[in-house]
Scaffold this motif. Structure first.
Motif, PDB file in Angstrom:
ATOM      1  N   GLY A 260       0.962  -1.201   0.050  1.00 30.98           N
ATOM      2  CA  GLY A 260       0.038  -0.152   0.112  1.00 30.98           C
ATOM      3  C   GLY A 260       0.893   1.290   0.005  1.00 30.98           C
TER       4      GLY A 260
ATOM      5  N   ASP B 279      -2.596   8.826   6.815  1.00 33.73           N
ATOM      6  CA  ASP B 279      -1.799   9.378   7.914  1.00 33.73           C
ATOM      7  C   ASP B 279      -2.360  10.899   8.137  1.00 33.73           C
ATOM      8  OD1 ASP B 279      -0.256   6.988   8.392  1.00 33.73           O
ATOM      9  OD2 ASP B 279       0.556   7.274   6.255  1.00 33.73           O
TER      10      ASP B 279
ATOM     11  N   HIS C 105      -5.685  -1.430  -8.153  1.00 34.28           N
ATOM     12  CA  HIS C 105      -6.336  -0.102  -8.043  1.00 34.28           C
ATOM     13  C   HIS C 105      -5.898   0.742  -9.166  1.00 34.28           C
ATOM     14  CE1 HIS C 105      -7.296  -0.053  -3.293  1.00 34.28           C
ATOM     15  NE2 HIS C 105      -8.011  -0.843  -4.071  1.00 34.28           N
TER      16      HIS C 105
ATOM     17  N   GLY D 182       2.908  -1.553   4.442  1.00 29.42           N
ATOM     18  CA  GLY D 182       2.413  -0.218   4.445  1.00 29.42           C
ATOM     19  C   GLY D 182       1.091  -0.038   3.860  1.00 29.42           C
TER      20      GLY D 182
ATOM     21  N   SER E 288      -7.522  -0.593   5.893  1.00 23.26           N
ATOM     22  CA  SER E 288      -9.008   0.114   6.039  1.00 23.26           C
ATOM     23  C   SER E 288      -9.576  -0.007   4.904  1.00 23.26           C
ATOM     24  CB  SER E 288      -8.862   1.456   6.495  1.00 23.26           C
ATOM     25  OG  SER E 288      -7.935   2.292   5.770  1.00 23.26           O
TER      26      SER E 288
ATOM     27  N   GLU F 141       3.447   1.452  11.919  1.00 27.90           N
ATOM     28  CA  GLU F 141       2.613   1.082  13.110  1.00 27.90           C
ATOM     29  C   GLU F 141       1.603  -0.072  12.867  1.00 27.90           C
ATOM     30  OE1 GLU F 141       1.277   5.021  13.448  1.00 27.90           O
ATOM     31  OE2 GLU F 141      -0.152   4.692  12.070  1.00 27.90           O
TER      32      GLU F 141
ATOM     33  N   ALA G 250       9.283   1.176   6.043  1.00 27.51           N
ATOM     34  CA  ALA G 250       9.480   0.177   4.919  1.00 27.51           C
ATOM     35  C   ALA G 250      10.886   0.077   4.651  1.00 27.51           C
ATOM     36  CB  ALA G 250       8.433   0.642   3.900  1.00 27.51           C
TER      37      ALA G 250
HETATM   38  P1  OAD Z   1      -3.200   4.415   3.757  1.00 29.60           P
HETATM   39  O1  OAD Z   1      -2.694   5.793   3.674  1.00 29.60           O
HETATM   40  O2  OAD Z   1      -4.419   4.026   4.248  1.00 29.60           O
HETATM   41  O3  OAD Z   1      -2.129   3.724   4.796  1.00 29.60           O
HETATM   42  C1  OAD Z   1      -0.873   3.707   4.898  1.00 29.60           C
HETATM   43  C2  OAD Z   1      -0.063   2.748   5.747  1.00 29.60           C
HETATM   44  O4  OAD Z   1       1.172   2.931   5.605  1.00 29.60           O
HETATM   45  C3  OAD Z   1      -0.364   3.315   7.161  1.00 29.60           C
HETATM   46  O5  OAD Z   1      -0.878   2.075   8.041  1.00 29.60           O
HETATM   47  C4  OAD Z   1       1.060   3.900   7.740  1.00 29.60           C
HETATM   48  O6  OAD Z   1       1.029   3.650   9.110  1.00 29.60           O
HETATM   49  C5  OAD Z   1       1.978   3.200   6.660  1.00 29.60           C
HETATM   50  N1  OAD Z   1       2.908   4.034   6.510  1.00 29.60           N
HETATM   51  C6  OAD Z   1       3.321   5.240   6.439  1.00 29.60           C
HETATM   52  N2  OAD Z   1       4.431   5.562   6.103  1.00 29.60           N
HETATM   53  C7  OAD Z   1       5.183   4.393   6.155  1.00 29.60           C
HETATM   54  C8  OAD Z   1       6.545   4.215   5.986  1.00 29.60           C
HETATM   55  N3  OAD Z   1       7.572   4.975   5.784  1.00 29.60           N
HETATM   56  N4  OAD Z   1       6.850   2.703   5.948  1.00 29.60           N
HETATM   57  C9  OAD Z   1       5.777   1.703   6.160  1.00 29.60           C
HETATM   58  N5  OAD Z   1       4.674   1.902   6.462  1.00 29.60           N
HETATM   59  C10 OAD Z   1       4.328   3.395   6.568  1.00 29.60           C
HETATM   60  O7  OAD Z   1      -2.923   3.722   2.223  1.00 29.60           O
HETATM   61  P2  OAD Z   1      -3.230   2.398   1.797  1.00 29.60           P
HETATM   62  O8  OAD Z   1      -3.604   1.373   2.830  1.00 29.60           O
HETATM   63  O9  OAD Z   1      -2.447   2.133   0.793  1.00 29.60           O
HETATM   64  O10 OAD Z   1      -7.256   3.575  -3.075  1.00 29.60           O
HETATM   65  O11 OAD Z   1      -4.852   2.872   1.373  1.00 29.60           O
HETATM   66  C11 OAD Z   1      -5.503   1.783   0.440  1.00 29.60           C
HETATM   67  C12 OAD Z   1      -6.314   2.501  -0.492  1.00 29.60           C
HETATM   68  O12 OAD Z   1      -7.178   3.475   0.008  1.00 29.60           O
HETATM   69  C13 OAD Z   1      -5.497   3.204  -1.795  1.00 29.60           C
HETATM   70  O13 OAD Z   1      -5.115   2.190  -2.757  1.00 29.60           O
HETATM   71  C14 OAD Z   1      -6.379   4.309  -2.130  1.00 29.60           C
HETATM   72  C15 OAD Z   1      -6.565   4.830  -0.985  1.00 29.60           C
HETATM   73  O14 OAD Z   1      -8.126   5.391  -1.078  1.00 29.60           O
HETATM   74  C16 OAD Z   1      -7.953   4.144  -4.203  1.00 29.60           C
HETATM   75  O15 OAD Z   1      -7.744   5.434  -4.314  1.00 29.60           O
HETATM   76  C17 OAD Z   1      -9.251   3.162  -4.666  1.00 29.60           C
END
Ligand code: OAD
Length: 237
Positions: free
Chosen positions: A9, A23, A109, A176, A180, A204, A220
């Motif tokens: 992600g 975030d 996506h 990553g 949700s 986290e 990551a």
């Molecule tokens: P989110 O923004 O919901 O979650 C990002 C995750 O990455 C969080 O759990 C953070 O803690 C983690 N994170 C942030 N920085 C990081 C780092 N440096 N190393 C490791 N982890 C880190 O993004 P997604 O889960 O990808 O869909 O969101 C899923 C979907 O929601 C996306 O594909 C997009 C969005 O709406 C669509 O647009 C259809």
């Protein structure tokens, strides 16, 4: 262990300078997702939607893969060398995995660097800005092009193939992602139900952290190379 399934992600690309969504300071904390990531938003104000994805395409042009992307490409190469299967399913619309050398990638996506014509259905690579006036390179009509990305309310791509792969996996690694957004958020429970080893690598604990058998937390660019090194040097490899 014969089959590796990796889900990524936005967190995997965060250190490449591409924003995450939920975030603090994430994209959806500043921009209303109903306006730019739904078919209804596009019908209401296509110029606004094009401007949003034009800006994201420009961000991607300035970004480069980080150590996490590179470690996953190394894992795929190690699988190929040892006759193991590897698949990387990403929710990300960037192409940083491919830039790092990953080959077997499914963009569930969609892809920022592709466009689709809603009139003739053609899908084409695209790196430039898109506007209402842009003509389709196939049918030459203007006003029907859209980013080849999945919006809320639309079906993610290649779900049958993804569930087939997930059902056969021996190792499921989620990297990553906040856990949700469905259907990706349900993959870990599906994998666990199949008796698959499940690992979460994230900054986290995610919303479904409790479902994973193993977890490792940190940026990551640090934890993904560490995990890959441990895996390739471990007894189960
Ligand atoms: P989110 O923004 O919901 O979650 C990002 C995750 O990455 C969080 O759990 C953070 O803690 C983690 N994170 C942030 N920085 C990081 C780092 N440096 N190393 C490791 N982890 C880190 O993004 P997604 O889960 O990808 O869909 O969101 C899923 C979907 O929601 C996306 O594909 C997009 C969005 O709406 C669509 O647009 C259809």
């Amino acid at each position: 262990m014969q089959r590796v399934f990796v889900l990524t992600g936005a967190g995997v690309s965060a250190e490449s300078g591409l924003g995450t969504f939920r975030d603090k300071d994430g994209i959806w904390t500043k921009i209303n997702l109903e306006d730019v990531a739904t078919p209804e938003g596009f019908a209401r104000d296509p110029a606004k939607v094009h401007a949003f994805y034009n800006a994201r395409r420009a961000n991607l042009a300035a970004a480069a893969p980080n150590e996490a992307h590179r470690a996953l490409a190394r894992l795929e190469a190690a699988c190929a060398d040892t006759a193991r299967e590897f698949i990387l399913v990403t929710q990300n619309v960037d192409d940083l995995h491919e830039q790092a050398g990953s080959q077997n990638v499914i963009h569930m996506h969609g892809e920022l660097r592709k466009i689709r014509c809603e009139r003739c259905g053609v899908v084409k690579p695209w790196v430039e800005d898109l506007a209402l006036e842009t003509k389709c390179p196939a049918c030459t009509r203007a006003g029907h092009l859209r980013p080849h990305v999945v919006w809320f309310g639309e079906m993610p791509f290649e779900m049958d193939r993804i569930y087939d792969e997930l059902g056969m996996a021996d190792l499921f690694v989620s990297i990553g992602t906040s856990g949700s957004v469905y259907p990706a958020a349900a993959f870990v429970a599906f994998a666990k139900g199949m008796g698959t080893r499940t690992v979460e690598l994230n900054l986290e604990p995610s919303e479904n952290a409790h479902v994973f058998a193993e977890t490792m937390y940190g940026p990551a660019s640090i934890v993904v190379p560490l995990f890959v090194e441990q895996l390739l040097g471990g007894d189960t490899w």
